[in-house]
Design a protein around this motif. Structure first.
Motif, PDB file in Angstrom:
ATOM      1  N   PHE A  10     -10.573  -2.092 -18.364  1.00  0.00           N
ATOM      2  CA  PHE A  10     -10.464  -0.678 -18.737  1.00  0.00           C
ATOM      3  C   PHE A  10     -11.738   0.066 -18.337  1.00  0.00           C
ATOM      4  O   PHE A  10     -11.683   1.143 -17.750  1.00  0.00           O
ATOM      5  N   ASP A  11     -12.898  -0.518 -18.630  1.00  0.00           N
ATOM      6  CA  ASP A  11     -14.174   0.106 -18.259  1.00  0.00           C
ATOM      7  C   ASP A  11     -14.323   0.211 -16.745  1.00  0.00           C
ATOM      8  O   ASP A  11     -14.844   1.205 -16.234  1.00  0.00           O
ATOM      9  N   LEU A  12     -13.863  -0.804 -16.023  1.00  0.00           N
ATOM     10  CA  LEU A  12     -13.883  -0.731 -14.557  1.00  0.00           C
ATOM     11  C   LEU A  12     -13.030   0.440 -14.084  1.00  0.00           C
ATOM     12  O   LEU A  12     -13.420   1.182 -13.180  1.00  0.00           O
ATOM     13  N   GLY A  13     -11.869   0.621 -14.692  1.00  0.00           N
ATOM     14  CA  GLY A  13     -11.022   1.761 -14.356  1.00  0.00           C
ATOM     15  C   GLY A  13     -11.742   3.076 -14.571  1.00  0.00           C
ATOM     16  O   GLY A  13     -11.646   3.989 -13.750  1.00  0.00           O
ATOM     17  N   ARG A  14     -12.478   3.182 -15.664  1.00  0.00           N
ATOM     18  CA  ARG A  14     -13.262   4.408 -15.926  1.00  0.00           C
ATOM     19  C   ARG A  14     -14.252   4.672 -14.796  1.00  0.00           C
ATOM     20  O   ARG A  14     -14.438   5.805 -14.376  1.00  0.00           O
ATOM     21  N   ARG A  15     -14.887   3.598 -14.313  1.00  0.00           N
ATOM     22  CA  ARG A  15     -15.852   3.764 -13.225  1.00  0.00           C
ATOM     23  C   ARG A  15     -15.170   4.147 -11.914  1.00  0.00           C
ATOM     24  O   ARG A  15     -15.783   4.763 -11.053  1.00  0.00           O
ATOM     25  N   LEU A  16     -13.895   3.779 -11.780  1.00  0.00           N
ATOM     26  CA  LEU A  16     -13.151   4.114 -10.561  1.00  0.00           C
ATOM     27  C   LEU A  16     -12.485   5.489 -10.632  1.00  0.00           C
ATOM     28  O   LEU A  16     -11.936   5.959  -9.640  1.00  0.00           O
ATOM     29  N   ARG A  17     -12.539   6.126 -11.770  1.00  0.00           N
ATOM     30  CA  ARG A  17     -11.866   7.419 -11.969  1.00  0.00           C
ATOM     31  C   ARG A  17     -12.271   8.444 -10.914  1.00  0.00           C
ATOM     32  O   ARG A  17     -11.453   9.221 -10.439  1.00  0.00           O
ATOM     33  N   GLY A  18     -13.512   8.450 -10.515  1.00  0.00           N
ATOM     34  CA  GLY A  18     -13.980   9.392  -9.490  1.00  0.00           C
ATOM     35  C   GLY A  18     -13.249   9.214  -8.172  1.00  0.00           C
ATOM     36  O   GLY A  18     -13.040  10.183  -7.430  1.00  0.00           O
ATOM     37  N   GLU A  21     -10.140  11.241  -8.032  1.00  0.00           N
ATOM     38  CA  GLU A  21     -10.418  12.651  -7.751  1.00  0.00           C
ATOM     39  C   GLU A  21     -10.608  12.896  -6.266  1.00  0.00           C
ATOM     40  O   GLU A  21     -10.478  14.027  -5.806  1.00  0.00           O
ATOM     41  N   GLU A  22     -10.910  11.831  -5.518  1.00  0.00           N
ATOM     42  CA  GLU A  22     -11.041  11.927  -4.060  1.00  0.00           C
ATOM     43  C   GLU A  22      -9.715  11.635  -3.358  1.00  0.00           C
ATOM     44  O   GLU A  22      -9.655  11.580  -2.135  1.00  0.00           O
ATOM     45  N   GLY A  23      -8.658  11.416  -4.153  1.00  0.00           N
ATOM     46  CA  GLY A  23      -7.340  11.174  -3.581  1.00  0.00           C
ATOM     47  C   GLY A  23      -7.021   9.716  -3.326  1.00  0.00           C
ATOM     48  O   GLY A  23      -6.048   9.399  -2.642  1.00  0.00           O
ATOM     49  N   ILE A  24      -7.803   8.815  -3.867  1.00  0.00           N
ATOM     50  CA  ILE A  24      -7.575   7.377  -3.674  1.00  0.00           C
ATOM     51  C   ILE A  24      -6.719   6.853  -4.815  1.00  0.00           C
ATOM     52  O   ILE A  24      -6.999   7.097  -5.991  1.00  0.00           O
ATOM     53  N   LEU A  25      -5.680   6.122  -4.468  1.00  0.00           N
ATOM     54  CA  LEU A  25      -4.780   5.539  -5.451  1.00  0.00           C
ATOM     55  C   LEU A  25      -5.435   4.325  -6.101  1.00  0.00           C
ATOM     56  O   LEU A  25      -5.935   3.436  -5.413  1.00  0.00           O
ATOM     57  N   VAL A  26      -5.442   4.282  -7.415  1.00  0.00           N
ATOM     58  CA  VAL A  26      -5.982   3.147  -8.168  1.00  0.00           C
ATOM     59  C   VAL A  26      -4.802   2.427  -8.801  1.00  0.00           C
ATOM     60  O   VAL A  26      -3.985   3.034  -9.482  1.00  0.00           O
ATOM     61  N   ILE A  27      -4.707   1.132  -8.562  1.00  0.00           N
ATOM     62  CA  ILE A  27      -3.586   0.339  -9.060  1.00  0.00           C
ATOM     63  C   ILE A  27      -4.114  -0.778  -9.959  1.00  0.00           C
ATOM     64  O   ILE A  27      -5.040  -1.487  -9.589  1.00  0.00           O
ATOM     65  N   GLY A  28      -3.489  -0.921 -11.116  1.00  0.00           N
ATOM     66  CA  GLY A  28      -3.746  -2.062 -11.988  1.00  0.00           C
ATOM     67  C   GLY A  28      -2.508  -2.942 -11.939  1.00  0.00           C
ATOM     68  O   GLY A  28      -1.403  -2.472 -12.183  1.00  0.00           O
ATOM     69  N   SER A  29      -2.676  -4.180 -11.599  1.00  0.00           N
ATOM     70  CA  SER A  29      -1.526  -5.059 -11.409  1.00  0.00           C
ATOM     71  C   SER A  29      -1.570  -6.202 -12.415  1.00  0.00           C
ATOM     72  O   SER A  29      -2.614  -6.793 -12.641  1.00  0.00           O
ATOM     73  N   PRO A  94      -4.889   2.663 -16.897  1.00  0.00           N
ATOM     74  CA  PRO A  94      -5.187   3.683 -17.899  1.00  0.00           C
ATOM     75  C   PRO A  94      -6.679   4.010 -17.984  1.00  0.00           C
ATOM     76  O   PRO A  94      -7.052   5.119 -18.335  1.00  0.00           O
ATOM     77  N   GLY A  95      -7.530   3.050 -17.633  1.00  0.00           N
ATOM     78  CA  GLY A  95      -8.967   3.337 -17.598  1.00  0.00           C
ATOM     79  C   GLY A  95      -9.303   4.375 -16.538  1.00  0.00           C
ATOM     80  O   GLY A  95     -10.148   5.234 -16.738  1.00  0.00           O
ATOM     81  N   ALA A  96      -8.619   4.316 -15.416  1.00  0.00           N
ATOM     82  CA  ALA A  96      -8.867   5.262 -14.321  1.00  0.00           C
ATOM     83  C   ALA A  96      -8.159   6.593 -14.531  1.00  0.00           C
ATOM     84  O   ALA A  96      -8.435   7.563 -13.823  1.00  0.00           O
ATOM     85  N   ALA A  97      -7.277   6.659 -15.507  1.00  0.00           N
ATOM     86  CA  ALA A  97      -6.498   7.878 -15.731  1.00  0.00           C
ATOM     87  C   ALA A  97      -7.357   8.995 -16.313  1.00  0.00           C
ATOM     88  O   ALA A  97      -8.266   8.739 -17.097  1.00  0.00           O
ATOM     89  N   THR A  98      -7.050  10.206 -15.924  1.00  0.00           N
ATOM     90  CA  THR A  98      -7.696  11.368 -16.525  1.00  0.00           C
ATOM     91  C   THR A  98      -7.327  11.454 -17.998  1.00  0.00           C
ATOM     92  O   THR A  98      -8.154  11.770 -18.842  1.00  0.00           O
ATOM     93  N   ASP A  99      -6.064  11.157 -18.315  1.00  0.00           N
ATOM     94  CA  ASP A  99      -5.581  11.174 -19.690  1.00  0.00           C
ATOM     95  C   ASP A  99      -4.660   9.973 -19.878  1.00  0.00           C
ATOM     96  O   ASP A  99      -3.508   9.999 -19.458  1.00  0.00           O
ATOM     97  N   PRO A 100      -5.160   8.887 -20.509  1.00  0.00           N
ATOM     98  CA  PRO A 100      -4.332   7.687 -20.673  1.00  0.00           C
ATOM     99  C   PRO A 100      -3.012   7.933 -21.407  1.00  0.00           C
ATOM    100  O   PRO A 100      -2.059   7.185 -21.242  1.00  0.00           O
ATOM    101  N   SER A 101      -2.921   8.987 -22.201  1.00  0.00           N
ATOM    102  CA  SER A 101      -1.689   9.240 -22.945  1.00  0.00           C
ATOM    103  C   SER A 101      -0.585   9.847 -22.083  1.00  0.00           C
ATOM    104  O   SER A 101       0.492  10.144 -22.582  1.00  0.00           O
ATOM    105  N   THR A 102      -0.826  10.000 -20.771  1.00  0.00           N
ATOM    106  CA  THR A 102       0.215  10.498 -19.870  1.00  0.00           C
ATOM    107  C   THR A 102       1.090   9.372 -19.342  1.00  0.00           C
ATOM    108  O   THR A 102       1.921   9.591 -18.463  1.00  0.00           O
TER     109      THR A 102
END
Length: 122
Positions: A10-18, A21-29, A94-102
Motif C-alpha cells: 500500500f505504501d509503495l502504491g502511495r509512492r507511485l501515485r505521482g 498523474e503523469e498518465g502511467i497505469l499502475v496495476i496491483g496484481s 488502492p495505495g496509488a489511487a487518488t481516492d481509495p474509496s472509488t
C-alpha cells in the motif's frame, strides 16, 4: 514484492501515485482469495466468500486500516489466504489511487471456491 506486511505494498502504491498523474497505469496484481484448501474441500467456500465480500466492502469504503490488518479483521482470512503473497500485492492499486474509496468491481466471480474479483480505483 515484499509481502511481509500488508502495509508495504500500500505504501509503495502511495509512492507511485505521482506516476498516475503523469498518465502511467499502475496495476496491483494478486487474488482476492487464494485457497487450495477450498479447492480440495468445497465445504470451506463460505470462508472465501465471506473474505471476498468483506474485502470488497472495505475497498468501497476506502478502509485502508482494515485492508492492511486483514489477518485480524477479515472473516475467513486463515482459509482465504493462508499466506500473504497473493493478497497483499492487490493493495498497491488502492495505495496509488487518488481516492481509495472509488473502488469498483468490474468482474465479480467465484471459481473453484476462490474469488477472481477485479478492482478498479481512480
Amino acid at each position: 514484492m515484499n509481502t511481509s506486511s500488508a502495509g508495504k505494498p500500500f505504501d509503495l502504491g502511495r509512492r507511485l501515485r505521482g506516476l498516475r498523474e503523469e498518465g502511467i497505469l499502475v496495476i496491483g496484481s494478486g487474488f482476492m482469495t487464494h485457497s487450495f484448501a477450498v479447492m480440495r474441500n468445497p465445504a470451506l467456500a463460505g470462508y472465501t466468500e465471506a473474505f471476498d465480500e468483506w474485502a470488497a466492502d472495505a475497498l468501497r469504503r476506502g478502509d485502508v486500516d482494515a485492508l492492511t490488518d486483514y489477518r485480524t479483521k477479515a472473516p475467513g482470512a486463515h482459509i482465504a489466504h493462508p499466506t500473504a503473497d497473493h493478497y497483499v500485492p492487490l493493495l498497491l492499486a488502492p495505495g496509488a489511487a487518488t481516492d481509495p474509496s472509488t473502488a469498483t468491481s468490474p468482474i465479480e466471480r467465484m471459481l473453484w471456491g476462490n474469488s477472481i474479483r477485479s478492482i478498479r480505483v481512480n
